[in-house]
Design an enzyme around this catalytic site. Structure first.
Site, PDB file in Angstrom:
ATOM      1  N   CYS A   1      87.509  38.768 -42.514  1.00  0.00           N
ATOM      2  CA  CYS A   1      86.090  37.459 -41.824  1.00  0.00           C
ATOM      3  C   CYS A   1      86.136  36.469 -42.442  1.00  0.00           C
ATOM      4  O   CYS A   1      87.182  36.213 -42.369  1.00  0.00           O
ATOM      5  CB  CYS A   1      85.123  38.645 -41.867  1.00  0.00           C
ATOM      6  SG  CYS A   1      84.425  39.652 -43.266  1.00  0.00           S
ATOM      7  N   SER A   2      85.363  36.299 -43.434  1.00  0.00           N
ATOM      8  CA  SER A   2      85.717  34.889 -44.411  1.00  0.00           C
ATOM      9  C   SER A   2      84.800  34.820 -45.252  1.00  0.00           C
ATOM     10  O   SER A   2      83.931  33.953 -45.843  1.00  0.00           O
ATOM     11  CB  SER A   2      84.738  34.010 -43.088  1.00  0.00           C
ATOM     12  OG  SER A   2      85.799  33.580 -42.158  1.00  0.00           O
ATOM     13  N   CYS A   3      84.713  36.299 -45.979  1.00  0.00           N
ATOM     14  CA  CYS A   3      83.710  35.933 -47.142  1.00  0.00           C
ATOM     15  C   CYS A   3      83.744  35.290 -48.611  1.00  0.00           C
ATOM     16  O   CYS A   3      85.212  35.121 -48.330  1.00  0.00           O
ATOM     17  CB  CYS A   3      84.127  37.407 -48.046  1.00  0.00           C
ATOM     18  SG  CYS A   3      83.946  39.140 -46.245  1.00  0.00           S
TER      19      CYS A   3
ATOM     20  N   CYS B   1      89.459  35.664 -47.528  1.00  0.00           N
ATOM     21  CA  CYS B   1      89.199  36.941 -47.182  1.00  0.00           C
ATOM     22  C   CYS B   1      90.036  37.182 -45.466  1.00  0.00           C
ATOM     23  O   CYS B   1      89.762  36.525 -44.830  1.00  0.00           O
ATOM     24  CB  CYS B   1      87.374  36.774 -46.570  1.00  0.00           C
ATOM     25  SG  CYS B   1      87.116  38.338 -45.963  1.00  0.00           S
TER      26      CYS B   1
END
Lengths: 223, 196
Positions: free
Chosen positions: B107-109, B104
């Site tokens: 962000c950090s999905c 991602c």
């Protein structure tokens, strides 16, 4: 928003550092920040779009200095203030009290099974009951619009203006650009678009390799 | 919850988190014991062992594998695995022609129900910036050499779909039980930065 968070394809961040036997949380406060953020989303009434938008408003230099859960907490704090739930003054006053050893306790009890049950359904932003026409279908050639909005958006900078192919229509989802601004869900179709590596990176892309990006209807035009 | 560094003085962040938790709790907007349970849940029940069960079942049951690739969310829910950040799952299969890897960049999905919470490197600027641009170099650093005639496909989780890689079943593991196979499956294999 053309912010530091949108870092796909950037140079200069160095090597990927992996941690042996990494703990789930690196400090107690990280665990609290995690659980607190999930609970506060329900309590205050915000979703990931808002959490992300507020993270993206953190100045670039501070963003890069902050750890993941520090970003979450800065965002939560700004949402709580924006929604009028907390004030900066009461947060600072409470921190001062706590640093002198004060403590408050409270809350009800909830079993692990009850919590497991409570989160099992998740909180999907898919809106299957909303009927919106799909402007694209699998196999369509599409170009990502060269838009640079000041607000939150999920069209990554590296794919803007690039030509790709729709490989899936996932149905109708809340549109983050408006929802993050408290302007309504305005659900629309969300697609997976596949880009050839060379289309994105020119000669630096390997022929035959690809990158997929999930993109809402409004981000796309026929290619 | 597990205890961490208890002997150190409380950091500025620890105080800040505690202050906000107390204030929101006093206003009835969060429940501290609910926070306890959430942390405990992710420390015990949610993690890559769930994804490993999904992969092992897909390796041993062709009908399940077909259902998993057709509708990841429903097939994963058959194993009682579901929840936040896994509401809309797509499972992508490594084959002789394609090697998949997930990121991602914005962000950090990450697919929490099957993989748990992401490791630091997954959330870090180096991984997020580099893997879309030079995936083969990144994969080499993780010890994965993808042959030049195999496509590397990077899945950037930029919306609300969460991706998990179905790794290729290792040579010589046919005939093992689902439990034995699940033991062989790694988190990194399901992100796509390792082979199993």
């Amino acid at each position: 928003m053309d912010g530091i968070h949108d870092m796909g394809g950037m140079h200069g961040f160095g090597k990927i550092e992996r941690e042996e036997n990494e703990p789930l949380f690196h400090a107690d406060w990280e665990a609290r920040a995690f659980g607190l953020s999930l609970q506060a989303a329900d309590g205050i009434g915000f979703v990931d779009d808002h959490l992300r938008a507020n993270i993206e408003r953190i100045p670039a230099a501070k963003y890069l200095r902050s750890s993941y859960y520090e970003l979450w907490m800065q965002s939560l704090e700004s949402i709580a203030i924006e929604k009028g739930v907390l004030t900066q003054q009461e947060i600072e006053a409470r921190i001062a009290t706590l640093s002198e050893g004060g403590r408050a306790e409270g809350g009800s009890d909830l079993s692990l099974d009850e919590m497991d049950e409570a989160i099992a359904g998740g909180a999907s932003t898919k809106r299957p009951d909303v009927v919106v026409a799909a402007g694209f279908k699998s196999g369509d050639k599409v170009r990502v619009k060269n838009d640079h909005p000041r607000h939150h958006t999920r069209a990554t900078r590296y794919c803007r203006g690039r030509l790709g192919e729709v490989i899936a229509d996932h149905g109708v989802f809340v549109f983050p650009d408006s929802n993050s601004e408290w302007q309504g869900e305005n659900p629309e179709h969300c697609y997976t678009v596949m880009f050839a590596a060379e289309e994105l990176w020119g000669e630096a892309g390997t022929q035959g390799d690809s990158v997929t990006v999930d993109l809402w209807e409004s981000y796309l035009e026929h290619g | 919850m597990a205890s961490h560094k208890h002997n150190e003085p409380e950091s500025d962040m620890a105080l800040r988190v505690k202050a906000i938790e107390q204030l929101l709790s006093e206003k009835g907007l969060v429940d501290p014991t609910g926070i306890d349970r959430l942390i405990e849940l992710y420390e015990t029940r949610v993690g890559p062992h769930n994804g490993a069960r999904v992969v092992a079942k897909a390796w041993t049951d062709p009908d399940y594998r077909a259902r998993l690739l057709e509708n990841g969310t429903d097939a994963i829910a058959e194993l009682d695995v579901s929840g936040i950040q896994g509401e809309n799952m797509v499972v992508v299969e490594n084959t002789q022609n394609v090697h998949n890897v997930v990121v991602c960049t914005l962000c950090s999905c990450y697919p929490w129900p099957v993989l748990g919470l992401p490791p630091r490197w997954y959330k870090s600027p180096p991984y997020r910036s580099r893997v879309v641009r030079e995936p083969r170099t990144v994969l080499e650093e993780f010890g994965v050499e993808v042959p030049s005639d195999v496509e590397v496909r990077v899945w950037d989780s930029s919306a609300e779909i969460r991706y998990m890689v179905l790794p290729s079943q290792p040579e010589g593991s046919k005939g093992k039980s689902e439990e034995e196979l699940a033991e062989m499956v790694t988190r990194d294999g399901m992100i796509g930065v390792a082979t199993v």
